[in-house]
Design a protein around this motif. Structure first.
Motif, PDB file in Angstrom:
ATOM      1  N   THR A  60      73.539  29.334  22.351  1.00 46.21           N
ATOM      2  CA  THR A  60      72.788  28.513  21.173  1.00 46.21           C
ATOM      3  C   THR A  60      73.841  27.204  20.885  1.00 46.21           C
ATOM      4  OG1 THR A  60      71.806  30.693  20.263  1.00 46.21           O
ATOM      5  CG2 THR A  60      71.720  28.836  18.800  1.00 46.21           C
ATOM      6  N   ALA A  61      72.844  26.279  21.156  1.00 48.66           N
ATOM      7  CA  ALA A  61      73.566  24.985  20.755  1.00 48.66           C
ATOM      8  C   ALA A  61      72.968  24.250  19.654  1.00 48.66           C
ATOM      9  CB  ALA A  61      73.758  24.048  21.933  1.00 48.66           C
ATOM     10  N   THR A  62      73.568  24.040  18.526  1.00 50.67           N
ATOM     11  CA  THR A  62      73.009  23.099  17.271  1.00 50.67           C
ATOM     12  C   THR A  62      73.330  21.742  17.305  1.00 50.67           C
ATOM     13  OG1 THR A  62      72.840  25.424  16.238  1.00 50.67           O
ATOM     14  CG2 THR A  62      72.652  23.174  14.896  1.00 50.67           C
ATOM     15  N   THR A  63      72.706  20.768  17.406  1.00 51.16           N
ATOM     16  CA  THR A  63      73.137  19.606  17.135  1.00 51.16           C
ATOM     17  C   THR A  63      72.535  18.685  15.790  1.00 51.16           C
ATOM     18  OG1 THR A  63      72.701  19.221  19.550  1.00 51.16           O
ATOM     19  CG2 THR A  63      72.991  17.090  18.310  1.00 51.16           C
ATOM     20  N   THR A  64      73.572  18.216  15.057  1.00 48.85           N
ATOM     21  CA  THR A  64      73.353  17.666  13.732  1.00 48.85           C
ATOM     22  C   THR A  64      73.141  16.150  13.899  1.00 48.85           C
ATOM     23  OG1 THR A  64      74.417  19.348  12.650  1.00 48.85           O
ATOM     24  CG2 THR A  64      73.871  17.231  11.306  1.00 48.85           C
ATOM     25  N   HIS A  65      71.987  15.394  13.759  1.00 53.31           N
ATOM     26  CA  HIS A  65      71.651  14.075  13.890  1.00 53.31           C
ATOM     27  C   HIS A  65      72.195  13.251  12.491  1.00 53.31           C
ATOM     28  CE1 HIS A  65      69.473  15.157  17.263  1.00 53.31           C
ATOM     29  NE2 HIS A  65      68.787  16.055  16.339  1.00 53.31           N
ATOM     30  N   ALA A  66      72.305  12.087  12.786  1.00 52.72           N
ATOM     31  CA  ALA A  66      72.695  11.025  11.761  1.00 52.72           C
ATOM     32  C   ALA A  66      71.986  10.993  10.349  1.00 52.72           C
ATOM     33  CB  ALA A  66      72.740   9.907  12.158  1.00 52.72           C
ATOM     34  N   ASP A  67      70.739  11.450  10.761  1.00 51.37           N
ATOM     35  CA  ASP A  67      69.812  11.469   9.488  1.00 51.37           C
ATOM     36  C   ASP A  67      69.909  12.853   8.930  1.00 51.37           C
ATOM     37  OD1 ASP A  67      68.405  12.908  11.256  1.00 51.37           O
ATOM     38  OD2 ASP A  67      66.410  11.982  11.146  1.00 51.37           O
ATOM     39  N   GLY A  68      70.470  13.855   9.123  1.00 55.15           N
ATOM     40  CA  GLY A  68      70.842  15.057   8.564  1.00 55.15           C
ATOM     41  C   GLY A  68      69.997  16.349   9.161  1.00 55.15           C
ATOM     42  N   THR A  69      68.935  15.814  10.224  1.00 56.55           N
ATOM     43  CA  THR A  69      68.224  17.125  10.844  1.00 56.55           C
ATOM     44  C   THR A  69      69.025  17.661  11.623  1.00 56.55           C
ATOM     45  OG1 THR A  69      67.348  15.508  12.241  1.00 56.55           O
ATOM     46  CG2 THR A  69      66.045  15.696  10.242  1.00 56.55           C
ATOM     47  N   GLN A  70      68.597  18.744  11.947  1.00 58.00           N
ATOM     48  CA  GLN A  70      69.311  19.577  13.032  1.00 58.00           C
ATOM     49  C   GLN A  70      68.400  20.163  14.211  1.00 58.00           C
ATOM     50  OE1 GLN A  70      71.011  23.169  11.187  1.00 58.00           O
ATOM     51  NE2 GLN A  70      72.987  21.810  10.534  1.00 58.00           N
ATOM     52  N   THR A  71      68.943  20.177  15.393  1.00 56.24           N
ATOM     53  CA  THR A  71      67.776  20.596  16.685  1.00 56.24           C
ATOM     54  C   THR A  71      68.744  21.812  17.143  1.00 56.24           C
ATOM     55  OG1 THR A  71      67.520  18.307  16.898  1.00 56.24           O
ATOM     56  CG2 THR A  71      67.062  20.044  18.778  1.00 56.24           C
ATOM     57  N   THR A  72      68.187  23.008  17.410  1.00 58.40           N
ATOM     58  CA  THR A  72      68.811  24.074  17.964  1.00 58.40           C
ATOM     59  C   THR A  72      68.091  24.496  19.262  1.00 58.40           C
ATOM     60  OG1 THR A  72      69.262  24.993  15.619  1.00 58.40           O
ATOM     61  CG2 THR A  72      69.565  26.489  17.564  1.00 58.40           C
ATOM     62  N   GLN A  73      69.064  24.739  20.131  1.00 60.78           N
ATOM     63  CA  GLN A  73      68.535  24.965  21.595  1.00 60.78           C
ATOM     64  C   GLN A  73      69.110  26.236  22.015  1.00 60.78           C
ATOM     65  OE1 GLN A  73      69.715  21.782  24.072  1.00 60.78           O
ATOM     66  NE2 GLN A  73      67.943  20.728  23.904  1.00 60.78           N
ATOM     67  N   GLU A  74      68.184  27.369  22.314  1.00 59.51           N
ATOM     68  CA  GLU A  74      68.847  28.215  22.818  1.00 59.51           C
ATOM     69  C   GLU A  74      68.378  28.414  24.558  1.00 59.51           C
ATOM     70  OE1 GLU A  74      67.398  31.755  21.104  1.00 59.51           O
ATOM     71  OE2 GLU A  74      68.129  31.235  19.237  1.00 59.51           O
ATOM     72  N   ARG A  75      69.322  29.100  25.301  1.00 57.86           N
ATOM     73  CA  ARG A  75      69.352  29.111  26.818  1.00 57.86           C
ATOM     74  C   ARG A  75      69.702  30.488  27.134  1.00 57.86           C
ATOM     75  NH1 ARG A  75      72.822  25.496  30.494  1.00 57.86           N
ATOM     76  NH2 ARG A  75      74.346  27.147  30.211  1.00 57.86           N
ATOM     77  N   THR A  76      68.812  31.270  27.658  1.00 58.36           N
ATOM     78  CA  THR A  76      69.241  32.507  28.066  1.00 58.36           C
ATOM     79  C   THR A  76      69.089  32.443  29.877  1.00 58.36           C
ATOM     80  OG1 THR A  76      67.879  33.637  26.310  1.00 58.36           O
ATOM     81  CG2 THR A  76      68.274  34.960  28.225  1.00 58.36           C
ATOM     82  N   THR A  77      70.335  32.886  30.295  1.00 58.77           N
ATOM     83  CA  THR A  77      70.637  32.875  31.622  1.00 58.77           C
ATOM     84  C   THR A  77      70.576  34.599  32.216  1.00 58.77           C
ATOM     85  OG1 THR A  77      73.001  32.978  31.541  1.00 58.77           O
ATOM     86  CG2 THR A  77      71.832  30.894  31.669  1.00 58.77           C
ATOM     87  N   GLU A  78      69.898  34.731  33.224  1.00 57.38           N
ATOM     88  CA  GLU A  78      70.008  36.052  33.716  1.00 57.38           C
ATOM     89  C   GLU A  78      71.006  35.821  35.103  1.00 57.38           C
ATOM     90  OE1 GLU A  78      68.204  38.831  33.292  1.00 57.38           O
ATOM     91  OE2 GLU A  78      67.199  37.734  31.416  1.00 57.38           O
ATOM     92  N   ARG A  79      72.051  36.962  35.147  1.00 62.50           N
ATOM     93  CA  ARG A  79      72.911  36.986  36.126  1.00 62.50           C
ATOM     94  C   ARG A  79      72.229  37.581  37.206  1.00 62.50           C
ATOM     95  NH1 ARG A  79      77.683  41.076  36.424  1.00 62.50           N
ATOM     96  NH2 ARG A  79      75.951  42.277  36.789  1.00 62.50           N
ATOM     97  N   GLN A  80      72.374  36.850  38.679  1.00 63.59           N
ATOM     98  CA  GLN A  80      71.794  37.565  39.591  1.00 63.59           C
ATOM     99  C   GLN A  80      72.497  38.289  40.406  1.00 63.59           C
ATOM    100  OE1 GLN A  80      68.467  37.158  40.634  1.00 63.59           O
ATOM    101  NE2 GLN A  80      68.211  35.899  38.575  1.00 63.59           N
ATOM    102  N   ASP A  81      72.261  39.481  41.007  1.00 68.38           N
ATOM    103  CA  ASP A  81      72.947  40.323  41.894  1.00 68.38           C
ATOM    104  C   ASP A  81      73.344  39.544  43.100  1.00 68.38           C
ATOM    105  OD1 ASP A  81      73.318  42.335  39.804  1.00 68.38           O
ATOM    106  OD2 ASP A  81      71.816  43.422  40.514  1.00 68.38           O
ATOM    107  N   PRO A  82      74.475  39.567  43.504  1.00 66.21           N
ATOM    108  CA  PRO A  82      74.773  39.238  45.060  1.00 66.21           C
ATOM    109  C   PRO A  82      73.958  39.784  45.962  1.00 66.21           C
ATOM    110  CG  PRO A  82      76.600  40.463  44.308  1.00 66.21           C
ATOM    111  CD  PRO A  82      75.800  40.332  43.123  1.00 66.21           C
ATOM    112  N   PRO A  83      73.459  39.181  47.029  1.00 66.01           N
ATOM    113  CA  PRO A  83      72.686  39.710  48.366  1.00 66.01           C
ATOM    114  C   PRO A  83      73.445  40.755  48.912  1.00 66.01           C
ATOM    115  CG  PRO A  83      73.424  37.359  48.699  1.00 66.01           C
ATOM    116  CD  PRO A  83      73.883  37.572  47.368  1.00 66.01           C
TER     117      PRO A  83
END
Length: 86
Positions: A60-83
């Motif tokens: 989760t990454a939260t960015t605070t902008h100059a006008d005081g608003t915030q943007t939150t981004q969530e990224r889910t990664t799945e680990r892949q098993d090796p072949p």
């Protein structure tokens, strides 16, 4: 704790519950066998759930902008098993 422990408990429990005909005074081997078998199934299920939970990771990454608003981004990664090895 892992699959080996679960399978071992399951095997020992089923042997006691279904195959052993001996009797020990004040000890019910059949009941002990079923308890061990149930514990083995529980260990196998918990190991599978724990292994599957480790495969995904959420960032989760939260960015605070100059006008005081915030943007939150969530990224889910799945680990892949090796072949599999050839």
């Amino acid at each position: 704790m892992g699959y080996g422990l679960g399978v071992s408990l399951l095997a020992i429990g089923l042997i006691l519950a279904l195959a052993v005909q001996d009797a020990i005074e004040a000890v019910d081997l059949t009941l002990i066998g079923w308890i061990l078998a149930l514990a083995g199934v529980l260990v196998v299920v918990l190991t599978a759930v724990q292994t599957n939970a480790r495969r995904s990771h959420t960032t989760t990454a939260t960015t605070t902008h100059a006008d005081g608003t915030q943007t939150t981004q969530e990224r889910t990664t799945e680990r892949q098993d090796p072949p599999p090895a050839p």
